[in-house]
Design a protein around this motif. Structure first.
Motif, PDB file in Angstrom:
ATOM      1  N   MET A  70       1.104  -1.532   0.375  1.00  0.00           N
ATOM      2  CA  MET A  70       0.132  -0.242   0.200  1.00  0.00           C
ATOM      3  C   MET A  70       1.230   1.417  -0.075  1.00  0.00           C
ATOM      4  SD  MET A  70      -3.205   0.906   0.385  1.00  0.00           S
ATOM      5  CE  MET A  70      -4.255  -0.222   0.847  1.00  0.00           C
ATOM      6  N   LEU A  71       1.481   2.446  -1.173  1.00  0.00           N
ATOM      7  CA  LEU A  71       1.537   3.634  -1.345  1.00  0.00           C
ATOM      8  C   LEU A  71       0.310   4.175  -0.366  1.00  0.00           C
ATOM      9  CD1 LEU A  71       3.223   2.684  -4.206  1.00  0.00           C
ATOM     10  CD2 LEU A  71       3.987   1.796  -2.508  1.00  0.00           C
ATOM     11  N   LEU A  72       0.581   4.968   0.926  1.00  0.00           N
ATOM     12  CA  LEU A  72      -0.324   6.170   1.274  1.00  0.00           C
ATOM     13  C   LEU A  72       0.582   7.545   0.985  1.00  0.00           C
ATOM     14  CD1 LEU A  72      -0.585   3.745   4.894  1.00  0.00           C
ATOM     15  CD2 LEU A  72      -2.198   4.506   2.433  1.00  0.00           C
ATOM     16  N   ILE A  73      -0.174   7.626   0.119  1.00  0.00           N
ATOM     17  CA  ILE A  73       0.067   9.258  -0.274  1.00  0.00           C
ATOM     18  C   ILE A  73      -0.046  10.557   1.223  1.00  0.00           C
ATOM     19  CG2 ILE A  73      -0.231  11.767  -1.699  1.00  0.00           C
ATOM     20  CD1 ILE A  73      -1.656   8.820  -3.908  1.00  0.00           C
ATOM     21  N   TYR A  74       0.368  11.235   1.366  1.00  0.00           N
ATOM     22  CA  TYR A  74       0.469  12.519   2.146  1.00  0.00           C
ATOM     23  C   TYR A  74       0.661  13.591   2.123  1.00  0.00           C
ATOM     24  CZ  TYR A  74      -0.029   8.708   5.482  1.00  0.00           C
ATOM     25  OH  TYR A  74      -0.528   7.988   6.766  1.00  0.00           O
ATOM     26  N   SER A  75       0.015  14.734   2.240  1.00  0.00           N
ATOM     27  CA  SER A  75       0.568  15.788   1.489  1.00  0.00           C
ATOM     28  C   SER A  75      -0.547  16.740   2.225  1.00  0.00           C
ATOM     29  CB  SER A  75       0.989  16.665  -0.062  1.00  0.00           C
ATOM     30  OG  SER A  75      -0.411  16.042  -0.970  1.00  0.00           O
ATOM     31  N   ASP A  76       0.664  18.520   2.066  1.00  0.00           N
ATOM     32  CA  ASP A  76      -0.834  19.233   2.702  1.00  0.00           C
ATOM     33  C   ASP A  76      -1.550  19.487   1.723  1.00  0.00           C
ATOM     34  OD1 ASP A  76      -1.575  21.851   3.386  1.00  0.00           O
ATOM     35  OD2 ASP A  76       0.308  23.070   4.102  1.00  0.00           O
ATOM     36  N   TYR A  83      -4.041  14.667 -11.070  1.00  0.00           N
ATOM     37  CA  TYR A  83      -4.553  13.481 -10.971  1.00  0.00           C
ATOM     38  C   TYR A  83      -4.084  12.625 -12.296  1.00  0.00           C
ATOM     39  CZ  TYR A  83      -7.677  15.506  -7.206  1.00  0.00           C
ATOM     40  OH  TYR A  83      -7.512  15.845  -6.137  1.00  0.00           O
ATOM     41  N   GLN A  84      -4.642  14.077 -13.788  1.00  0.00           N
ATOM     42  CA  GLN A  84      -4.094  13.404 -15.022  1.00  0.00           C
ATOM     43  C   GLN A  84      -2.552  12.219 -15.064  1.00  0.00           C
ATOM     44  OE1 GLN A  84      -3.565  17.095 -17.065  1.00  0.00           O
ATOM     45  NE2 GLN A  84      -5.912  17.216 -17.444  1.00  0.00           N
ATOM     46  N   GLU A  85      -1.230  12.814 -14.144  1.00  0.00           N
ATOM     47  CA  GLU A  85      -0.201  12.177 -14.634  1.00  0.00           C
ATOM     48  C   GLU A  85      -0.234  10.542 -13.467  1.00  0.00           C
ATOM     49  OE1 GLU A  85       2.651  13.889 -12.677  1.00  0.00           O
ATOM     50  OE2 GLU A  85       2.897  15.798 -14.754  1.00  0.00           O
ATOM     51  N   SER A  86      -1.964  10.813 -12.283  1.00  0.00           N
ATOM     52  CA  SER A  86      -1.723   9.617 -11.360  1.00  0.00           C
ATOM     53  C   SER A  86      -2.743   8.750 -12.258  1.00  0.00           C
ATOM     54  CB  SER A  86      -2.363   9.548 -10.434  1.00  0.00           C
ATOM     55  OG  SER A  86      -1.468  10.708  -9.860  1.00  0.00           O
ATOM     56  N   LEU A 128      -3.638  -2.706  -8.360  1.00  0.00           N
ATOM     57  CA  LEU A 128      -4.237  -4.039  -7.743  1.00  0.00           C
ATOM     58  C   LEU A 128      -5.476  -2.362  -6.693  1.00  0.00           C
ATOM     59  CD1 LEU A 128      -2.670  -6.078  -5.713  1.00  0.00           C
ATOM     60  CD2 LEU A 128      -3.296  -6.596  -7.705  1.00  0.00           C
ATOM     61  N   GLY A 129      -4.810  -1.437  -7.352  1.00  0.00           N
ATOM     62  CA  GLY A 129      -5.766   0.045  -7.051  1.00  0.00           C
ATOM     63  C   GLY A 129      -5.464   1.232  -6.864  1.00  0.00           C
ATOM     64  N   ALA A 130      -6.291   1.812  -7.193  1.00  0.00           N
ATOM     65  CA  ALA A 130      -5.938   3.622  -6.639  1.00  0.00           C
ATOM     66  C   ALA A 130      -6.873   4.210  -7.056  1.00  0.00           C
ATOM     67  CB  ALA A 130      -4.679   3.684  -7.844  1.00  0.00           C
ATOM     68  N   SER A 131      -6.498   5.615  -5.881  1.00  0.00           N
ATOM     69  CA  SER A 131      -7.921   6.232  -5.316  1.00  0.00           C
ATOM     70  C   SER A 131      -7.656   7.788  -4.849  1.00  0.00           C
ATOM     71  CB  SER A 131      -9.279   6.032  -5.029  1.00  0.00           C
ATOM     72  OG  SER A 131     -10.247   6.476  -4.971  1.00  0.00           O
ATOM     73  N   PRO A 132      -7.607   8.631  -5.407  1.00  0.00           N
ATOM     74  CA  PRO A 132      -7.521  10.024  -4.841  1.00  0.00           C
ATOM     75  C   PRO A 132      -8.972  10.225  -3.191  1.00  0.00           C
ATOM     76  CG  PRO A 132      -8.145  10.910  -6.609  1.00  0.00           C
ATOM     77  CD  PRO A 132      -7.937   9.379  -6.420  1.00  0.00           C
ATOM     78  N   LEU A 133      -8.132  10.684  -2.121  1.00  0.00           N
ATOM     79  CA  LEU A 133      -9.502  11.030  -1.191  1.00  0.00           C
ATOM     80  C   LEU A 133     -10.017  12.548  -1.508  1.00  0.00           C
ATOM     81  CD1 LEU A 133      -7.930   8.895   1.617  1.00  0.00           C
ATOM     82  CD2 LEU A 133      -8.976   7.762   0.416  1.00  0.00           C
ATOM     83  N   GLN A 164      -2.063  15.351   5.159  1.00  0.00           N
ATOM     84  CA  GLN A 164      -2.896  14.234   5.154  1.00  0.00           C
ATOM     85  C   GLN A 164      -2.557  13.552   4.562  1.00  0.00           C
ATOM     86  OE1 GLN A 164      -3.935  18.388   5.284  1.00  0.00           O
ATOM     87  NE2 GLN A 164      -3.474  19.163   7.123  1.00  0.00           N
ATOM     88  N   LEU A 165      -3.439  12.046   4.686  1.00  0.00           N
ATOM     89  CA  LEU A 165      -3.900  11.539   4.059  1.00  0.00           C
ATOM     90  C   LEU A 165      -4.608  11.584   2.120  1.00  0.00           C
ATOM     91  CD1 LEU A 165      -3.250   7.866   2.925  1.00  0.00           C
ATOM     92  CD2 LEU A 165      -4.794   7.553   4.419  1.00  0.00           C
ATOM     93  N   GLY A 166      -4.350  11.458   1.053  1.00  0.00           N
ATOM     94  CA  GLY A 166      -4.932  12.294   1.036  1.00  0.00           C
ATOM     95  C   GLY A 166      -5.090  11.043  -0.584  1.00  0.00           C
ATOM     96  N   GLY A 167      -4.463   9.651  -0.912  1.00  0.00           N
ATOM     97  CA  GLY A 167      -4.793   9.022  -0.928  1.00  0.00           C
ATOM     98  C   GLY A 167      -4.438   7.934  -1.523  1.00  0.00           C
ATOM     99  N   TYR A 168      -4.045   6.017  -2.058  1.00  0.00           N
ATOM    100  CA  TYR A 168      -4.022   5.909  -2.173  1.00  0.00           C
ATOM    101  C   TYR A 168      -3.134   4.579  -3.736  1.00  0.00           C
ATOM    102  CZ  TYR A 168      -7.310   2.699  -3.009  1.00  0.00           C
ATOM    103  OH  TYR A 168      -9.224   2.346  -3.422  1.00  0.00           O
ATOM    104  N   PHE A 169      -2.461   4.226  -2.867  1.00  0.00           N
ATOM    105  CA  PHE A 169      -2.091   2.627  -4.603  1.00  0.00           C
ATOM    106  C   PHE A 169      -1.510   1.878  -3.949  1.00  0.00           C
ATOM    107  CE2 PHE A 169      -1.239   6.835  -7.130  1.00  0.00           C
ATOM    108  CZ  PHE A 169      -0.876   6.357  -8.898  1.00  0.00           C
ATOM    109  N   LEU A 170      -2.135   0.897  -4.553  1.00  0.00           N
ATOM    110  CA  LEU A 170      -2.622  -0.926  -4.122  1.00  0.00           C
ATOM    111  C   LEU A 170      -1.603  -1.384  -4.860  1.00  0.00           C
ATOM    112  CD1 LEU A 170      -2.769  -3.071  -2.180  1.00  0.00           C
ATOM    113  CD2 LEU A 170      -5.085  -3.239  -3.495  1.00  0.00           C
ATOM    114  N   ILE A 171      -0.078  -2.045  -4.930  1.00  0.00           N
ATOM    115  CA  ILE A 171       0.292  -2.504  -6.107  1.00  0.00           C
ATOM    116  C   ILE A 171       0.673  -4.293  -5.848  1.00  0.00           C
ATOM    117  CG2 ILE A 171       1.001  -0.212  -6.882  1.00  0.00           C
ATOM    118  CD1 ILE A 171       3.451  -0.740  -4.864  1.00  0.00           C
ATOM    119  N   ASP A 172       1.268  -4.302  -6.814  1.00  0.00           N
ATOM    120  CA  ASP A 172       1.387  -5.967  -6.157  1.00  0.00           C
ATOM    121  C   ASP A 172       2.922  -5.689  -7.180  1.00  0.00           C
ATOM    122  OD1 ASP A 172       2.676  -8.074  -6.025  1.00  0.00           O
ATOM    123  OD2 ASP A 172       0.347  -9.660  -7.104  1.00  0.00           O
TER     124      ASP A 172
END
Length: 120
Positions: A4-10, A23-26, A40-45, A74-82
């Protein structure tokens, strides 16, 4: 191995244009990961202002608005990868656009037996 790649930023560090470009690059990154079998999955929050935290203390449920801890990032999104291994996960984390304004935390997934199968 799954990570799980947890994305934190201001949240205030991004202009609207920067956020849209992120968002486009993601989305492009998810397409690349999917093509290589690592997605496996990804989404901004939504904004941290929409968060609700739940705790149970002394048998009582406590519900509060916002995140449990107040921090600059703050936690802003995630990627779930294999990924093949941690080095592969680090390389993928370095491609997430938010890494330039925040932090990407890499956490291996602990796989438990007895969990329901993922729906198709």
């Amino acid at each position: 191995m799954k990570y799980m790649l947890l994305i934190y930023s201001d949240e205030n560090a991004w202009t609207d244009d920067e956020q849209e470009r992120c968002y486009q690059e993601s989305v492009q990154l998810t397409q690349d990961l999917h093509a290589s079998g690592k997605y496996l999955g990804a989404s901004p929050l939504h904004s941290v202002t929409t968060a609700t935290s739940v705790r149970v203390r002394d048998g009582k449920r406590l519900v509060t608005d916002g995140p449990f801890a107040e921090t600059r990032e703050q936690l802003g999104g995630y990627f779930l990868i294999d990924a093949q291994d941690l080095d592969d996960a680090i390389a993928i984390a370095g491609r997430i656009p938010s890494v330039y304004k925040g932090t990407v935390e890499i956490r291996p997934i602990l796989e438990l037996t007895g969990l329901p199968a993922k729906p198709d």
